[in-house]
Design an enzyme around this catalytic site. Structure first.
Site, short mmCIF file in Angstrom:
data_model
loop_
_atom_site.label_atom_id
_atom_site.label_comp_id
_atom_site.label_asym_id
_atom_site.label_seq_id
_atom_site.Cartn_x
_atom_site.Cartn_y
_atom_site.Cartn_z
N LYS A 162 69.82 26.99 33.33
CA LYS A 162 70.23 25.82 34.61
C LYS A 162 68.93 25.42 35.36
O LYS A 162 69.21 24.31 35.98
CB LYS A 162 71.19 26.59 35.27
N HIS B 52 73.87 20.84 19.99
CA HIS B 52 74.51 22.12 19.94
C HIS B 52 75.88 21.95 20.19
O HIS B 52 76.19 21.78 21.64
CB HIS B 52 73.48 23.20 20.48
N PRO C 62 66.72 32.29 34.00
CA PRO C 62 66.87 31.37 32.96
C PRO C 62 68.27 31.60 32.16
O PRO C 62 68.46 31.13 31.17
CB PRO C 62 65.73 31.57 32.02
N TYR D 34 78.33 25.84 31.39
CA TYR D 34 77.20 25.95 30.52
C TYR D 34 76.76 24.34 30.08
O TYR D 34 75.81 24.16 30.08
CB TYR D 34 77.50 26.82 29.04
N TYR E 230 73.05 34.43 22.65
CA TYR E 230 72.88 35.44 24.01
C TYR E 230 73.25 36.93 23.82
O TYR E 230 74.46 36.96 23.88
CB TYR E 230 73.51 34.91 25.21
P1 RFL Z 1 57.77 22.70 37.97
O1 RFL Z 1 58.03 22.57 36.43
O2 RFL Z 1 57.32 23.90 38.52
O3 RFL Z 1 56.81 21.38 38.48
C1 RFL Z 1 56.00 21.66 39.84
C2 RFL Z 1 54.77 20.68 39.52
O4 RFL Z 1 54.09 20.89 40.87
C3 RFL Z 1 52.70 21.14 40.76
N1 RFL Z 1 52.41 21.49 41.92
C4 RFL Z 1 51.79 20.96 42.79
N2 RFL Z 1 51.06 19.58 42.78
C5 RFL Z 1 50.59 19.11 43.94
N3 RFL Z 1 50.29 19.89 45.00
C6 RFL Z 1 50.62 21.27 45.24
N4 RFL Z 1 50.26 21.96 46.26
C7 RFL Z 1 51.52 21.88 43.88
N5 RFL Z 1 51.87 22.94 43.52
C8 RFL Z 1 52.49 22.75 42.51
C9 RFL Z 1 52.71 22.06 39.73
O5 RFL Z 1 51.28 22.12 39.05
C10 RFL Z 1 53.85 21.52 38.45
O6 RFL Z 1 53.20 20.38 37.66
O7 RFL Z 1 59.08 22.30 38.90
P2 RFL Z 1 60.30 21.06 38.53
O8 RFL Z 1 59.74 19.86 38.17
O9 RFL Z 1 61.20 21.32 39.70
O10 RFL Z 1 61.10 21.84 37.15
C11 RFL Z 1 61.20 23.05 37.39
C12 RFL Z 1 61.55 23.32 35.68
O11 RFL Z 1 60.46 23.35 35.40
C13 RFL Z 1 62.38 24.81 35.74
O12 RFL Z 1 63.48 24.88 36.64
C14 RFL Z 1 62.74 25.33 34.24
O13 RFL Z 1 61.80 25.53 33.68
C15 RFL Z 1 63.44 26.73 34.26
N6 RFL Z 1 63.97 27.10 32.97
C16 RFL Z 1 64.89 26.48 32.37
N7 RFL Z 1 65.64 25.33 32.70
C17 RFL Z 1 66.54 24.93 32.10
O14 RFL Z 1 67.51 23.98 32.70
N8 RFL Z 1 66.92 25.19 30.91
C18 RFL Z 1 66.26 26.34 30.18
O15 RFL Z 1 66.45 26.59 29.10
C19 RFL Z 1 65.44 27.04 31.10
N9 RFL Z 1 64.56 28.01 30.31
C20 RFL Z 1 63.16 27.91 32.41
C21 RFL Z 1 63.55 28.65 30.90
C22 RFL Z 1 61.92 28.68 33.06
C23 RFL Z 1 61.17 29.57 32.42
N10 RFL Z 1 60.02 30.17 33.35
C24 RFL Z 1 58.84 30.23 32.62
C25 RFL Z 1 60.17 30.37 34.52
C26 RFL Z 1 62.82 29.51 30.46
C27 RFL Z 1 61.84 30.17 31.26
C28 RFL Z 1 61.08 31.32 30.52
C1 PHB Z 2 64.89 28.16 25.71
O1 PHB Z 2 65.28 27.59 24.40
O2 PHB Z 2 63.67 28.21 26.01
C2 PHB Z 2 66.08 28.55 26.39
C3 PHB Z 2 67.11 28.64 26.06
C4 PHB Z 2 68.44 28.96 26.75
C5 PHB Z 2 68.04 29.64 28.07
C6 PHB Z 2 66.77 29.90 28.53
C7 PHB Z 2 65.58 29.37 27.55
O3 PHB Z 2 69.14 30.28 28.75
#
Ligand code: RFL
Ligand code: PHB
Length: 389
Positions: A296, A72, A292, A384, A200
């Protein structure tokens, strides 16, 4: 059992760190609370910065990402129905790649299995012991049997609800938090995305985001009340609300269909300091959360992984502890900048329950400044696409 680094958590942070350490010849064991199917069913991030892509390359797991990811070059902002595009490549010198976190995690699980590296899933009651001394160890229970792993270091990659952060004593830790009075309702639908680049959108009715996974898989979000439940949102209600928040010509082009996933995420900014306690290092969501809005979260987790990987490599290669000593300070410097960007974009584009007419005008003026001012566009685009490590 003994290993050099125990990695608590098999999400993207833990799995990426494990693969990078392995390539550096550093033994590690990943302990994950859930099973693989559960971890790979989570729908989360979609936008990857070049820094994370570079780490995937260094880990030897970027082939599919380069084949299937969508480059993108720009992104769109809309406010009260007026939309403009920011050319990220022209403004900041690089694009972002849209490739789901689910796919990133799948590639890392496949690579770990192919390399025959230890990943212990369904590990219960994980506990970290002696992190403030020279000989830490980690215990866990699996199928009712307790196990112990002795190690040199523990990487706490277990997300916001994990055990690692709580292992750091309250007397050492300082938490900073802001909870927003709304959530994001997200859906996945097998429909062509309304736009090939993200939109956005801020509007009187609240925030909306148009994103995508591939040519026939769309990811859309709308701001919802903090108390809402998924059952409150039929697909029809979702599509109507999304359309209302987008510019008219975009809303008219929306292709709707049944949702195949629907979930609500609360919005929160959170940082814990320091990110190190003795031989325990906190990484990713275990140490910080962003709303989100700036995409980041995963990308900031990746920069932590980068700093810790480099620090551990330096320790084992040259017996040089400086990287480990500096880890927390170095990681936090970048974390706070990502926090600032995500917070400011959240404040700019959402409706707040107590917002006044003045507050709305401030949002509109800031958007107009961004639309018309090159320096503001450069600053936005640099944030970004990702600040340097
Ligand atoms: P995770 O993904 O939460 O993984 C942690 C893992 O640890 C396990 N766990 C344990 N294991 C052993 N013992 C325990 N006591 C434990 N407790 C937990 C869990 O089961 C899990 O498998 O953390 P990690 O690896 O640091 O990764 C972080 C990312 O997942 C998170 O920052 C992103 O998903 C945030 N996020 C976005 N980030 C971006 O950079 N770009 C995006 O576009 C973006 N969109 C989003 C997002 C997060 C969202 N939600 C649902 C919070 C969109 C959404 C909707
Ligand atoms: C996504 O595609 O899930 C997404 C993209 C951009 C964001 C957050 C989530 O800022």
């Amino acid at each position: 059992m003994r290993t050099q680094v125990v990695i608590v958590g098999g999400g993207p942070s833990g799995m990426l760190l494990g693969q990078l350490l392995h390539r550096e010849g550093i033994d590690n064991v990943v302990l994950e609370r859930r099973d693989r199917a559960h971890v790979l069913s989570r729908i989360r991030a979609g936008v990857l910065e070049q820094g994370l892509i570079g780490l995937m390359e260094a880990a030897g797991v970027a082939d599919r990402l380069h084949r299937e990811g969508y480059v993108h070059e720009g992104t769109n902002l809309s406010f009260d129905g007026q939309m403009f595009r920011l050319n990220l490549s022209a403004l900041a010198g690089k694009p972002v790649i849209v490739y789901g976190q689910t796919e990133v995690t799948r590639d890392l699980y496949d690579a770990r299995a192919a390399a025959g590296l230890p990943l212990i899933d369904t590990a219960e009651d994980v506990a970290i012991h002696g992190a403030d001394g020279d000989r830490p160890h980690v215990t866990y229970t699996r199928h009712g049997v307790e196990h112990r792993i002795d190690c040199d270091f523990v990487a706490g990659c277990d997300g916001f609800h994990g055990v690692s952060r709580r292992t750091v004593p309250g007397t050492v830790r300082r938490d900073y938090e802001k909870v927003y009075p709304f959530g994001w309702l997200g859906i996945l639908s097998q429909t062509p995305p309304v736009s090939h680049e993200l939109i956005y959108a801020g509007s009187d009715a609240g925030f909306a985001l148009c994103s995508m996974r591939n040519a026939n898989l769309s990811r859309y979000y709308v701001q919802c009340a903090a108390m809402d439940r998924v059952e409150d949102w039929s697909d029809d209600r979702f599509w109507a609300e999304l359309g209302r928040r987008l510019p008219a010509h975009v809303a008219e082009a929306l292709v709707t269909g049944p949702s195949i996933e629907k979930s609500i995420a609360p919005l929160r900014s959170f940082v814990t300091e320091p990110m190190r306690w003795g031989r325990l290092f906190l990484v990713g969501d275990a140490a910080h959360i962003v709303p989100p809005t700036g995409a980041k979260g995963l990308n900031t987790a990746a920069s932590d992984v980068h700093y810790l990987w480099q620090a551990l490599a330096r320790h084992y290669r040259a017996n040089d502890a400086e990287g480990l000593e500096r880890y927390s300070e170095q990681a936090l410097l970048r974390v706070w900048k990502a926090e600032r960007f995500s917070w400011s974009l959240t404040m700019l584009l959402h409706r707040f329950p107590d917002q006044t007419g003045f507050d709305r005008r401030m949002q509109a003026a800031e958007i107009a400044f961004l639309r018309d001012n090159h320096a503001a566009q450069v600053a936005f685009a640099q944030n970004y696409v990702g600040l340097p490590y």
